[in-house]
Design a protein around this motif. Structure first.
Motif, mmCIF file in Angstrom:
data_model
loop_
_atom_site.group_PDB
_atom_site.id
_atom_site.type_symbol
_atom_site.label_atom_id
_atom_site.label_comp_id
_atom_site.label_asym_id
_atom_site.label_seq_id
_atom_site.Cartn_x
_atom_site.Cartn_y
_atom_site.Cartn_z
ATOM 1 N N GLU A 178 77.300 45.357 28.149
ATOM 2 C CA GLU A 178 77.944 45.671 26.873
ATOM 3 C C GLU A 178 77.403 46.948 26.256
ATOM 4 O O GLU A 178 78.150 47.724 25.669
ATOM 5 C CB GLU A 178 77.766 44.515 25.888
ATOM 6 N N ARG A 179 76.098 47.172 26.354
ATOM 7 C CA ARG A 179 75.502 48.379 25.763
ATOM 8 C C ARG A 179 76.113 49.643 26.375
ATOM 9 O O ARG A 179 76.398 50.605 25.667
ATOM 10 C CB ARG A 179 73.990 48.394 25.942
ATOM 11 N N PHE A 180 76.293 49.645 27.673
ATOM 12 C CA PHE A 180 76.904 50.795 28.338
ATOM 13 C C PHE A 180 78.329 51.007 27.832
ATOM 14 O O PHE A 180 78.731 52.128 27.511
ATOM 15 C CB PHE A 180 76.905 50.604 29.856
ATOM 16 N N LEU A 181 79.096 49.924 27.759
ATOM 17 C CA LEU A 181 80.487 50.033 27.319
ATOM 18 C C LEU A 181 80.576 50.488 25.863
ATOM 19 O O LEU A 181 81.441 51.303 25.507
ATOM 20 C CB LEU A 181 81.197 48.698 27.512
ATOM 21 N N ILE A 182 79.678 50.003 25.021
ATOM 22 C CA ILE A 182 79.659 50.425 23.626
ATOM 23 C C ILE A 182 79.336 51.911 23.535
ATOM 24 O O ILE A 182 79.987 52.659 22.796
ATOM 25 C CB ILE A 182 78.660 49.572 22.816
ATOM 26 N N ALA A 183 78.343 52.359 24.294
ATOM 27 C CA ALA A 183 77.998 53.784 24.309
ATOM 28 C C ALA A 183 79.187 54.629 24.751
ATOM 29 O O ALA A 183 79.460 55.693 24.182
ATOM 30 C CB ALA A 183 76.794 54.025 25.218
ATOM 31 N N GLU A 184 79.923 54.156 25.725
ATOM 32 C CA GLU A 184 81.093 54.901 26.199
ATOM 33 C C GLU A 184 82.210 54.925 25.159
ATOM 34 O O GLU A 184 82.917 55.929 25.036
ATOM 35 C CB GLU A 184 81.601 54.328 27.519
ATOM 36 N N LEU A 185 82.388 53.843 24.413
ATOM 37 C CA LEU A 185 83.393 53.837 23.351
ATOM 38 C C LEU A 185 83.029 54.844 22.250
ATOM 39 O O LEU A 185 83.897 55.536 21.714
ATOM 40 C CB LEU A 185 83.549 52.435 22.757
ATOM 41 N N ILE A 186 81.746 54.945 21.937
ATOM 42 C CA ILE A 186 81.294 55.926 20.944
ATOM 43 C C ILE A 186 81.502 57.336 21.489
ATOM 44 O O ILE A 186 82.047 58.210 20.814
ATOM 45 C CB ILE A 186 79.818 55.687 20.568
ATOM 46 N N ARG A 187 81.100 57.557 22.735
ATOM 47 C CA ARG A 187 81.253 58.880 23.356
ATOM 48 C C ARG A 187 82.728 59.278 23.432
ATOM 49 O O ARG A 187 83.092 60.434 23.239
ATOM 50 C CB ARG A 187 80.624 58.863 24.746
ATOM 51 N N GLU A 188 83.582 58.315 23.720
ATOM 52 C CA GLU A 188 85.017 58.581 23.754
ATOM 53 C C GLU A 188 85.495 59.139 22.414
ATOM 54 O O GLU A 188 86.259 60.109 22.369
ATOM 55 C CB GLU A 188 85.767 57.290 24.085
ATOM 56 N N GLN A 189 85.035 58.561 21.323
ATOM 57 C CA GLN A 189 85.437 59.039 20.011
ATOM 58 C C GLN A 189 84.867 60.426 19.715
ATOM 59 O O GLN A 189 85.522 61.243 19.070
ATOM 60 C CB GLN A 189 85.050 58.046 18.917
ATOM 61 N N VAL A 190 83.663 60.698 20.209
ATOM 62 C CA VAL A 190 83.105 62.052 20.064
ATOM 63 C C VAL A 190 84.036 63.055 20.736
ATOM 64 O O VAL A 190 84.386 64.090 20.167
ATOM 65 C CB VAL A 190 81.692 62.144 20.672
ATOM 66 N N LEU A 191 84.457 62.744 21.944
ATOM 67 C CA LEU A 191 85.324 63.664 22.680
ATOM 68 C C LEU A 191 86.695 63.790 22.025
ATOM 69 O O LEU A 191 87.268 64.882 21.958
ATOM 70 C CB LEU A 191 85.450 63.225 24.136
ATOM 71 N N TYR A 192 87.245 62.685 21.517
ATOM 72 C CA TYR A 192 88.535 62.753 20.820
ATOM 73 C C TYR A 192 88.436 63.582 19.542
ATOM 74 O O TYR A 192 89.317 64.378 19.242
ATOM 75 C CB TYR A 192 89.038 61.356 20.449
ATOM 76 N N GLN A 193 87.404 63.354 18.759
ATOM 77 C CA GLN A 193 87.308 63.998 17.453
ATOM 78 C C GLN A 193 86.827 65.440 17.534
ATOM 79 O O GLN A 193 87.305 66.297 16.803
ATOM 80 C CB GLN A 193 86.379 63.191 16.520
ATOM 81 N N ALA A 194 85.868 65.723 18.414
ATOM 82 C CA ALA A 194 85.302 67.073 18.494
ATOM 83 C C ALA A 194 86.073 67.957 19.471
ATOM 84 O O ALA A 194 85.856 69.163 19.496
ATOM 85 C CB ALA A 194 83.827 67.001 18.887
#
Length: 150
Positions: A40-56
Protein backbone atom coordinates in the motif's frame (compact mmCIF):
# COMPACT_ATOMS: atom_id res chain seq x y z
CA UNK A 1 -9.69 -6.45 -40.48
CA UNK A 2 -11.54 -4.25 -38.00
CA UNK A 3 -12.46 -0.84 -39.35
CA UNK A 4 -12.93 1.29 -36.26
CA UNK A 5 -13.11 4.77 -34.85
CA UNK A 6 -11.62 5.27 -31.45
CA UNK A 7 -13.05 8.78 -31.40
CA UNK A 8 -16.64 7.55 -31.83
CA UNK A 9 -16.04 4.12 -30.31
CA UNK A 10 -17.14 2.27 -33.44
CA UNK A 11 -16.08 -1.41 -33.37
CA UNK A 12 -13.69 -0.91 -30.42
CA UNK A 13 -15.59 -3.37 -28.17
CA UNK A 14 -15.60 -5.96 -30.99
CA UNK A 15 -11.85 -5.55 -31.50
CA UNK A 16 -11.15 -5.92 -27.77
CA UNK A 17 -13.35 -8.99 -27.57
CA UNK A 18 -11.52 -10.60 -30.51
CA UNK A 19 -8.11 -9.81 -29.04
CA UNK A 20 -9.14 -11.40 -25.72
CA UNK A 21 -10.38 -14.50 -27.55
CA UNK A 22 -7.01 -14.89 -29.25
CA UNK A 23 -4.82 -14.39 -26.18
CA UNK A 24 -3.58 -17.65 -24.66
CA UNK A 25 -4.42 -18.32 -21.01
CA UNK A 26 -1.30 -17.91 -18.93
CA UNK A 27 -0.34 -19.14 -15.48
CA UNK A 28 -1.75 -17.28 -12.47
CA UNK A 29 1.16 -15.63 -10.68
CA UNK A 30 -0.88 -14.13 -7.84
CA UNK A 31 -4.04 -15.09 -5.99
CA UNK A 32 -7.18 -13.75 -7.68
CA UNK A 33 -7.81 -11.21 -4.89
CA UNK A 34 -4.25 -9.82 -5.12
CA UNK A 35 -4.06 -7.31 -8.00
CA UNK A 36 -0.37 -6.42 -7.46
CA UNK A 37 2.72 -7.52 -5.61
CA UNK A 38 3.41 -3.96 -4.37
CA UNK A 39 2.40 -2.82 -0.88
CA UNK A 40 0.00 0.00 0.00
CA UNK A 41 2.80 2.45 0.81
CA UNK A 42 4.23 2.08 -2.69
CA UNK A 43 0.82 2.56 -4.30
CA UNK A 44 0.09 5.61 -2.15
CA UNK A 45 3.45 7.14 -3.09
CA UNK A 46 2.66 6.55 -6.76
CA UNK A 47 -0.77 8.18 -6.43
CA UNK A 48 0.90 11.26 -4.90
CA UNK A 49 3.59 11.27 -7.60
CA UNK A 50 0.90 10.97 -10.26
CA UNK A 51 -0.70 14.16 -8.99
CA UNK A 52 2.68 15.92 -8.99
CA UNK A 53 3.09 15.04 -12.65
CA UNK A 54 -0.49 16.05 -13.51
CA UNK A 55 -0.32 19.38 -11.69
CA UNK A 56 3.27 20.43 -12.42
CA UNK A 57 3.27 19.06 -15.98
CA UNK A 58 6.69 19.59 -17.59
CA UNK A 59 7.90 21.96 -14.87
CA UNK A 60 9.16 19.13 -12.62
CA UNK A 61 9.56 16.19 -15.00
CA UNK A 62 10.41 12.91 -13.29
CA UNK A 63 12.70 14.65 -10.79
CA UNK A 64 10.36 13.77 -7.93
CA UNK A 65 10.51 10.84 -5.56
CA UNK A 66 7.79 10.25 -2.98
CA UNK A 67 8.35 8.40 0.28
CA UNK A 68 5.50 7.54 2.65
CA UNK A 69 7.12 8.13 6.02
CA UNK A 70 4.17 7.36 8.29
CA UNK A 71 0.87 5.59 7.83
CA UNK A 72 -1.46 4.92 10.76
CA UNK A 73 -5.08 3.92 11.16
CA UNK A 74 -7.21 6.50 12.93
CA UNK A 75 -9.90 5.85 15.53
CA UNK A 76 -12.50 7.28 13.11
CA UNK A 77 -11.75 4.52 10.56
CA UNK A 78 -9.60 6.69 8.33
CA UNK A 79 -5.90 6.60 7.72
CA UNK A 80 -3.32 9.29 8.49
CA UNK A 81 -0.39 9.56 6.09
CA UNK A 82 2.78 11.66 6.13
CA UNK A 83 4.70 11.69 2.86
CA UNK A 84 7.80 13.49 1.69
CA UNK A 85 8.35 14.64 -1.88
CA UNK A 86 12.04 14.79 -2.81
CA UNK A 87 13.25 17.04 -5.61
CA UNK A 88 16.75 17.87 -6.84
CA UNK A 89 16.70 21.67 -6.84
CA UNK A 90 15.31 24.56 -4.81
CA UNK A 91 13.56 25.84 -7.94
CA UNK A 92 11.65 22.53 -8.20
CA UNK A 93 10.63 22.83 -4.56
CA UNK A 94 9.30 26.33 -5.18
CA UNK A 95 7.27 25.04 -8.13
CA UNK A 96 5.76 22.19 -6.09
CA UNK A 97 4.90 24.40 -3.15
CA UNK A 98 3.53 27.08 -5.46
CA UNK A 99 2.45 30.61 -4.70
CA UNK A 100 1.14 30.71 -1.13
CA UNK A 101 1.21 26.88 -1.03
CA UNK A 102 -1.49 26.53 -3.67
CA UNK A 103 0.27 23.86 -5.80
CA UNK A 104 1.05 21.52 -2.88
CA UNK A 105 -2.50 22.01 -1.60
CA UNK A 106 -3.95 20.95 -4.96
CA UNK A 107 -1.56 17.99 -5.20
CA UNK A 108 -2.50 16.93 -1.66
CA UNK A 109 -6.24 17.29 -2.20
CA UNK A 110 -6.29 15.26 -5.40
CA UNK A 111 -3.91 12.61 -4.03
CA UNK A 112 -5.97 12.33 -0.84
CA UNK A 113 -9.12 11.72 -2.88
CA UNK A 114 -7.40 9.01 -4.97
CA UNK A 115 -5.93 7.37 -1.86
CA UNK A 116 -9.34 7.38 -0.16
CA UNK A 117 -10.87 5.64 -3.19
CA UNK A 118 -8.11 3.03 -3.21
CA UNK A 119 -8.28 2.33 0.55
CA UNK A 120 -12.08 2.69 0.81
CA UNK A 121 -11.75 5.03 3.78
CA UNK A 122 -11.05 8.70 4.50
CA UNK A 123 -7.40 9.64 4.02
CA UNK A 124 -5.70 12.44 5.93
CA UNK A 125 -2.54 13.44 4.08
CA UNK A 126 0.35 15.71 5.07
CA UNK A 127 2.95 16.48 2.41
CA UNK A 128 6.43 17.90 2.87
CA UNK A 129 8.77 18.89 0.04
CA UNK A 130 12.53 18.47 0.55
CA UNK A 131 15.52 19.09 -1.68
CA UNK A 132 17.95 16.18 -2.06
CA UNK A 133 20.49 17.40 -4.60
CA UNK A 134 21.30 14.99 -7.44
CA UNK A 135 19.39 12.10 -5.79
CA UNK A 136 18.94 10.44 -9.19
CA UNK A 137 22.72 10.17 -9.66
CA UNK A 138 23.55 8.75 -6.23
CA UNK A 139 23.08 5.02 -5.70
CA UNK A 140 22.68 5.34 -1.92
CA UNK A 141 19.98 8.00 -2.34
CA UNK A 142 18.15 5.85 -4.89
CA UNK A 143 18.08 2.91 -2.48
CA UNK A 144 17.00 5.12 0.45
CA UNK A 145 14.16 6.51 -1.68
CA UNK A 146 12.93 3.00 -2.53
CA UNK A 147 14.33 2.48 -6.01
CA UNK A 148 16.32 -0.67 -5.13
CA UNK A 149 19.53 -1.58 -6.92
CA UNK A 150 20.46 0.69 -9.79
Amino acid sequence: VFPLSVHRGDNVPDLLERILEMLPEGPRYFPEDMPTDRDERFLIAELIREQVLYQAREEVPHAVAVVVEMMEERADGGVEIDACLYVERDSQKRILVGKQGQMIKTIGTRARQAIGRMLHCPAHLRLLVRVNKRWKQREAALRRLGFGDT
